[in-house]
Design an enzyme around this catalytic site. Structure first.
Site, short mmCIF file in Angstrom:
data_model
loop_
_atom_site.label_atom_id
_atom_site.label_comp_id
_atom_site.label_asym_id
_atom_site.label_seq_id
_atom_site.Cartn_x
_atom_site.Cartn_y
_atom_site.Cartn_z
N TYR A 33 66.17 21.80 76.68
CA TYR A 33 67.50 21.20 76.75
C TYR A 33 68.07 21.29 78.15
O TYR A 33 67.53 22.00 79.01
CB TYR A 33 68.45 21.85 75.74
N LYS A 147 63.64 26.06 80.24
CA LYS A 147 64.91 25.99 79.52
C LYS A 147 64.65 25.56 78.08
O LYS A 147 64.93 24.43 77.68
CB LYS A 147 65.88 25.05 80.24
N GLU A 180 69.38 38.39 84.27
CA GLU A 180 70.41 37.36 84.33
C GLU A 180 71.29 37.54 83.10
O GLU A 180 71.06 38.43 82.28
CB GLU A 180 69.78 35.96 84.33
N LEU A 205 66.07 31.91 84.43
CA LEU A 205 66.20 30.46 84.54
C LEU A 205 66.71 30.15 85.95
O LEU A 205 67.67 30.78 86.40
CB LEU A 205 67.20 29.94 83.50
N1 PMP Z 1 70.46 31.53 82.76
C1 PMP Z 1 70.42 31.17 81.48
C2 PMP Z 1 69.63 32.01 80.51
C3 PMP Z 1 71.12 30.03 81.03
O1 PMP Z 1 71.07 29.67 79.73
C4 PMP Z 1 71.88 29.28 81.96
C5 PMP Z 1 72.69 28.11 81.52
N2 PMP Z 1 71.91 27.05 81.12
C6 PMP Z 1 71.88 29.70 83.30
C7 PMP Z 1 71.16 30.82 83.67
C8 PMP Z 1 72.65 28.93 84.34
O2 PMP Z 1 72.02 27.69 84.63
P1 PMP Z 1 72.84 26.44 85.13
O3 PMP Z 1 73.56 26.88 86.38
O4 PMP Z 1 71.80 25.43 85.43
O5 PMP Z 1 73.78 26.05 84.06
#
Ligand code: PMP
Length: 287
Positions: A33, A147, A180, A205
């Site tokens: 996603y 993701k 994270e 991620l």
């Molecule tokens: N880490 C994880 C586990 C996430 O789910 C997200 C949000 N999708 C992020 C980091 C931040 O990613 P982004 O800045 O692309 O939203």
């Protein structure tokens, strides 16, 4: 006006936005996603999000359900039909519908759904108070760079945070290193003013907001380094914050029982909050 969603080629009222029970997303979380912020009618960092979508699909060997240009047309059409100017667009692609069996089906067509949701823009009030995080053990798999919709550890972690009134949970591995947040990337500013965030790799991620904020920090001339940091180091830090497409830049003022800095969002977090807000309306906005 009722909300409109997109399901496999059709724009449908949200209440009838349905997929089959044997969709592999439902059966196995066999899908990926993306969440793209919509700010003042424009998509933020669209290219980065669509590049990451392609990468996640490639890693799971799911064929892209449509071309990049078609996807962009559908995203804009969905925004138009919902008259959405402030919020998010959610895109999910799964391996498709097939009789339940673990190996890849030979003839399934990938499913694609898109939904929108209202969401407020970055709120400067958060600069007064900040948010809290709690630490949780890292129990996720070895490919957190994909993701995937398989988010059970993230769901449990976020719930744990909510139950103690915290905004986010930080995953911490066996060595005490922060990976994270459950849905955000983690940052600290050390006692000597250095901005630190973990390098991308299989453990986290690669946040699109993370990449943009890194670039903004460079432009601001903030001293920065991409390296892993421990929970102990974070608790001693001068500042902490988190980033994501839906949280933007969000200052953290407490980690577990440790108050960060003087308990108020610090100057680097404030600068980056502001820089990202400007970025969302300028460089980062795609019509
Ligand atoms: N880490 C994880 C586990 C996430 O789910 C997200 C949000 N999708 C992020 C980091 C931040 O990613 P982004 O800045 O692309 O939203």
């Amino acid at each position: 006006m009722s909300r409109i969603s997109y399901v496999n080629g059709r724009y449908v009222p949200h209440r009838s936005a349905l997929v089959h029970v044997e969709d592999r997303g439902y059966q196995f979380a066999d899908g990926v996603y993306e969440v793209v912020a919509v700010h003042k009618g424009k998509l933020v960092d669209e290219q980065g999000h669509l590049d990451r979508l392609d990468r996640s699909l490639w890693e799971l060997r799911i064929a892209p359900p449509m071309s990049r240009s078609a996807l962009r047309v559908v995203m804009r059409e969905l925004l138009r039909r919902n008259r959405l100017r402030q919020g998010i667009i959610y895109i999910q692609v799964t391996r498709g519908v097939a009789r339940r069996d673990h190996p890849f089906p030979v003839d399934a067509t990938p499913s694609i759904v898109m939904t929108v949701a209202l969401k407020p823009p970055p709120d400067p009030l958060v600069l007064e108070t900040g948010k809290r995080v709690v630490s949780v053990p890292e129990i996720r798999w070895g490919r957190c760079d994909i993701k995937s919709t398989s988010l059970l550890p993230n769901v449990l972690a976020k719930q744990q945070a909510r139950e103690v009134g915290a905004y986010e949970a930080w995953f911490v591995d066996g060595q005490g290193v922060v990976s994270e947040g459950a849905s955000t990337n983690a940052w600290i500013v050390t006692r000597d003013g250095q901005l630190v965030t973990r390098p991308t790799g299989n453990e986290i991620l690669g946040g699109i907001t993370r990449a943009s904020v890194l670039e903004l920090a460079r432009k601001e001339g903030i001293e920065l380094i991409e390296r892993p940091f421990t929970l102990a180091e974070a608790k001693e830090a001068r500042e902490a914050f988190i980033t994501s497409a839906t949280s933007y830049v969000l200052p953290i003022v407490q980690i577990d029982d440790a108050v960060i800095g003087n308990g108020k969002p610090g100057s680097v977090s404030r600068r980056l909050f502001e820089a990202y807000r400007v970025y969302m309306e300028g460089e980062g906005a795609e019509a």
